[in-house]
Scaffold this active site. Structure first.
Site, PDB file in Angstrom:
ATOM      1  N   ASP A  43       0.850  -1.189   0.000  1.00 51.21           N
ATOM      2  CA  ASP A  43       0.000   0.000   0.000  1.00 51.21           C
ATOM      3  C   ASP A  43       0.886   1.239   0.000  1.00 51.21           C
ATOM      4  O   ASP A  43       2.105   1.139   0.194  1.00 51.21           O
ATOM      5  CB  ASP A  43      -0.967   0.010   1.184  1.00 51.21           C
ATOM      6  CG  ASP A  43      -0.258  -0.233   2.496  1.00 51.21           C
ATOM      7  OD1 ASP A  43       0.919   0.173   2.624  1.00 51.21           O
ATOM      8  OD2 ASP A  43      -0.872  -0.827   3.404  1.00 51.21           O
ATOM      9  N   ASP A  45       1.510   5.229   1.220  1.00 48.60           N
ATOM     10  CA  ASP A  45       1.185   6.325   2.128  1.00 48.60           C
ATOM     11  C   ASP A  45       1.826   7.597   1.603  1.00 48.60           C
ATOM     12  O   ASP A  45       2.937   7.575   1.070  1.00 48.60           O
ATOM     13  CB  ASP A  45       1.727   6.023   3.533  1.00 48.60           C
ATOM     14  CG  ASP A  45       1.076   4.785   4.136  1.00 48.60           C
ATOM     15  OD1 ASP A  45      -0.159   4.682   4.063  1.00 48.60           O
ATOM     16  OD2 ASP A  45       1.806   3.912   4.650  1.00 48.60           O
ATOM     17  N   ASP A 124       8.510   5.975  13.567  1.00 48.86           N
ATOM     18  CA  ASP A 124       9.117   5.053  14.538  1.00 48.86           C
ATOM     19  C   ASP A 124      10.582   4.726  14.256  1.00 48.86           C
ATOM     20  O   ASP A 124      11.444   4.858  15.115  1.00 48.86           O
ATOM     21  CB  ASP A 124       8.274   3.779  14.704  1.00 48.86           C
ATOM     22  CG  ASP A 124       7.769   3.177  13.397  1.00 48.86           C
ATOM     23  OD1 ASP A 124       8.178   3.659  12.314  1.00 48.86           O
ATOM     24  OD2 ASP A 124       6.980   2.218  13.457  1.00 48.86           O
TER      25      ASP A 124
HETATM   26  P1  ATP Z   1       3.382  -2.091   6.603  1.00 52.03           P
HETATM   27  O1  ATP Z   1       2.337  -1.342   5.810  1.00 52.03           O
HETATM   28  O2  ATP Z   1       4.205  -3.062   5.853  1.00 52.03           O
HETATM   29  O3  ATP Z   1       2.849  -2.613   7.891  1.00 52.03           O
HETATM   30  P2  ATP Z   1       4.347   0.551   7.140  1.00 52.03           P
HETATM   31  O4  ATP Z   1       5.681   1.034   7.617  1.00 52.03           O
HETATM   32  O5  ATP Z   1       3.836   1.136   5.881  1.00 52.03           O
HETATM   33  O6  ATP Z   1       4.453  -1.019   7.062  1.00 52.03           O
HETATM   34  P3  ATP Z   1       2.001   1.617   8.326  1.00 52.03           P
HETATM   35  O7  ATP Z   1       1.318   1.182   9.567  1.00 52.03           O
HETATM   36  O8  ATP Z   1       1.309   1.527   7.030  1.00 52.03           O
HETATM   37  O9  ATP Z   1       3.344   0.770   8.292  1.00 52.03           O
HETATM   38  O10 ATP Z   1       2.487   3.106   8.581  1.00 52.03           O
HETATM   39  C1  ATP Z   1       3.050   3.948   7.593  1.00 52.03           C
HETATM   40  C2  ATP Z   1       4.150   4.792   8.206  1.00 52.03           C
HETATM   41  O11 ATP Z   1       3.631   5.585   9.278  1.00 52.03           O
HETATM   42  C3  ATP Z   1       5.290   4.010   8.813  1.00 52.03           C
HETATM   43  O12 ATP Z   1       6.254   3.637   7.878  1.00 52.03           O
HETATM   44  C4  ATP Z   1       5.827   4.971   9.852  1.00 52.03           C
HETATM   45  O13 ATP Z   1       6.634   5.962   9.250  1.00 52.03           O
HETATM   46  C5  ATP Z   1       4.572   5.641  10.341  1.00 52.03           C
HETATM   47  N1  ATP Z   1       4.003   4.916  11.485  1.00 52.03           N
HETATM   48  C6  ATP Z   1       3.030   3.986  11.466  1.00 52.03           C
HETATM   49  N2  ATP Z   1       2.756   3.527  12.687  1.00 52.03           N
HETATM   50  C7  ATP Z   1       3.581   4.177  13.528  1.00 52.03           C
HETATM   51  C8  ATP Z   1       3.780   4.154  14.932  1.00 52.03           C
HETATM   52  N3  ATP Z   1       3.068   3.347  15.713  1.00 52.03           N
HETATM   53  N4  ATP Z   1       4.708   4.989  15.445  1.00 52.03           N
HETATM   54  C9  ATP Z   1       5.413   5.821  14.650  1.00 52.03           C
HETATM   55  N5  ATP Z   1       5.288   5.873  13.338  1.00 52.03           N
HETATM   56  C10 ATP Z   1       4.379   5.073  12.746  1.00 52.03           C
HETATM   57 MG    MG Z   2       1.887   0.873   4.994  1.00 46.56          MG
END
Ligand code: ATP
Ligand code: MG
Length: 411
Positions: A43, A45, A124
């Site tokens: 996905d 962002d 994070d």
């Molecule tokens: P995946 O989609 O594979 O789980 P992702 O890194 O894209 O990984 P998401 O939950 O979609 O995870 O979040 C997008 C982004 O938002 C992350 O890459 C991070 O930069 C930020 N983020 C998400 N959750 C947190 C959190 N709990 N604390 C800090 N930053 C976060």
């Molecule tokens: Mg994501």
């Protein structure tokens, strides 16, 4: 460098539209990290200087969501993007309604807008704080994320002890990303997981269910299970067999391996099947005494187990009856005479129950043949089925029907 072919065209067009309206806009987070590590992003962002209301005005097909963390969903027929406004992330500067933390420092709400530089600091891990502009093809990297991708290591942005107090779910995320990417976890993070992991008990069950699905239905379930156990964190996601038997561990591992394989083969998976399998040892432990399963207790314990698990992770209601069907069918699969096997075969959950029977047999290294019997029974046409059944005599069935008496058979 990053190839735009790996990025959704729709996501690129949304970045372009935001920039045309004089806002800053970048792809950020998992999609940039994954594309740089040769994983197909699932996905996309977007981070922008536009406020949610400004984003909402630019895109007809969009809606503002979230209270704790306001953002905008922008969608077309097949894709949905999350567009988040840059946050200042300054938890010291409490700002009435917009940023709220509790006594332990946990962030309850973060809606103070900021700059790109500030936005990096509320993310994070360094590898999740890379901002990619698909038009200039430049990556903004304020925290050494590119270096850490190269070194294959997960590093916290800021002191992980404090960052995990702000949001303990980051403990789970660190473990999940390390398995997904095959990266090491920085020692500071490991220590913070040991020190702050207990704060996961305060996280809402709905949020933990989301994380449960990412951890166990993302294709890396078995590895995640092993690593979460090594940090003693599974107890925040899953009820566990109080006897901690080898069998319990083995059922769980086999169920996760089965799910990982299905994902690899692009077969469907459901949290219902996995929950049924992962909770099976707990269910048995509640209704077994001296090696014997008490059937009345078995039926009565089903709701207790589901209710206790709901306290940890909110299992959506629709899965409750699915899980119970799989459990009850485990009993029925042992009954192979008369018309019962035909009824069992016609049950809408037969296939899932049969798959779970195979998982149980693998876990118990049991070549008892019940699984094979059902494999044959399904394959054959009706006339052959008749002969399979007439070959069963009461004694054989009673043998397998020990399920109603003996724990060993149930395993
Ligand atoms: P995946 O989609 O594979 O789980 P992702 O890194 O894209 O990984 P998401 O939950 O979609 O995870 O979040 C997008 C982004 O938002 C992350 O890459 C991070 O930069 C930020 N983020 C998400 N959750 C947190 C959190 N709990 N604390 C800090 N930053 C976060
Ligand atoms: Mg994501």
């Amino acid at each position: 460098m990053l190839d735009n072919k790996k990025i959704s065209k729709f996501a690129i067009s949304v970045v372009e539209d935001l920039q045309k309206n004089n806002f800053q806009a970048y792809l950020v987070g998992g999609c940039v990290r994954d594309a740089l590590t040769n994983i197909v992003p699932k996905d996309f962002d977007i981070a922008t200087s536009a406020t949610p209301e400004q984003v909402r005005k630019i895109f007809k097909a969009s809606r503002i969501i979230g209270k704790r963390f306001k953002l905008v969903h922008v969608f077309n027929r097949s894709e949905l993007l999350e567009v988040a406004t840059f946050r200042s992330g300054d938890t010291k500067k409490e700002d009435g309604e917009n940023l709220i933390t509790d006594a332990s420092g946990k962030i309850l709400r973060d809606n103070i807008w900021g700059t790109l530089e500030q936005d990096c600091h509320r993310r994070d891990f360094t590898i999740n704080a890379l901002y990619y502009c698909p038009i200039t093809k430049k990556i903004e990297d304020n925290n050494g994320g590119l270096k850490h991708i190269h070194k294959k290591i997960i590093v916290s942005i800021g002191d992980p002890q404090r960052r995990f107090e702000e949001d303990p779910v980051r403990c789970l995320r660190a473990i999940r990303f390390s398995n997904k990417l095959d990266f090491k976890i920085d020692n500071d993070i490991k220590e913070a997981i040991y020190d702050k992991g207990h704060l996961l008990s305060d996280i809402s069950n709905a949020r933990l269910f989301d994380e449960f699905c990412k951890i166990y239905l993302g294709g890396m379930g078995e590895k995640n299970f092993v690593k979460l156990n090594s940090f003693n964190l599974n107890k925040y996601l899953l009820l566990s067999d109080p006897n901690k038997s080898d069998f319990a561990n083995s059922v769980m591992v086999q169920a996760l391996r089965n799910t990982d394989d299905r994902i690899k083969n692009e077969q469907s998976t459901t949290p219902g099947f996995l929950m049924a399998a992962l909770l099976w040892p707990t269910l048995l432990s509640k209704c077994t005494r001296n090696g014997e399963v008490n059937i009345r207790k078995f039926f009565r314990s089903m709701d207790d187990v589901l209710r206790d698990q709901q306290r940890l992770t909110a299992i959506p209601r629709k899965f409750n009856s699915y899980i119970k069907d799989i459990w009850v069918l485990q009993l029925k699969l042992h009954s192979r005479i008369g018309s019962q096997p035909y009824k069992t075969l016609r049950h809408p959950r037969f296939r899932a129950a049969y798959d779970f029977l195979l998982v149980r047999e693998r876990a118990a290294a049991d070549k008892g043949g019940l699984g094979k019997w059902w494999t044959d029974f399904q394959k054959d046409d009706d006339s052959l089925r008749g002969s399979i059944i007439s070959n069963m005599n009461e004694k054989d069935d009673a043998e397998s029907g020990k399920i109603f008496g003996f724990y060993n058979e149930l395993r």
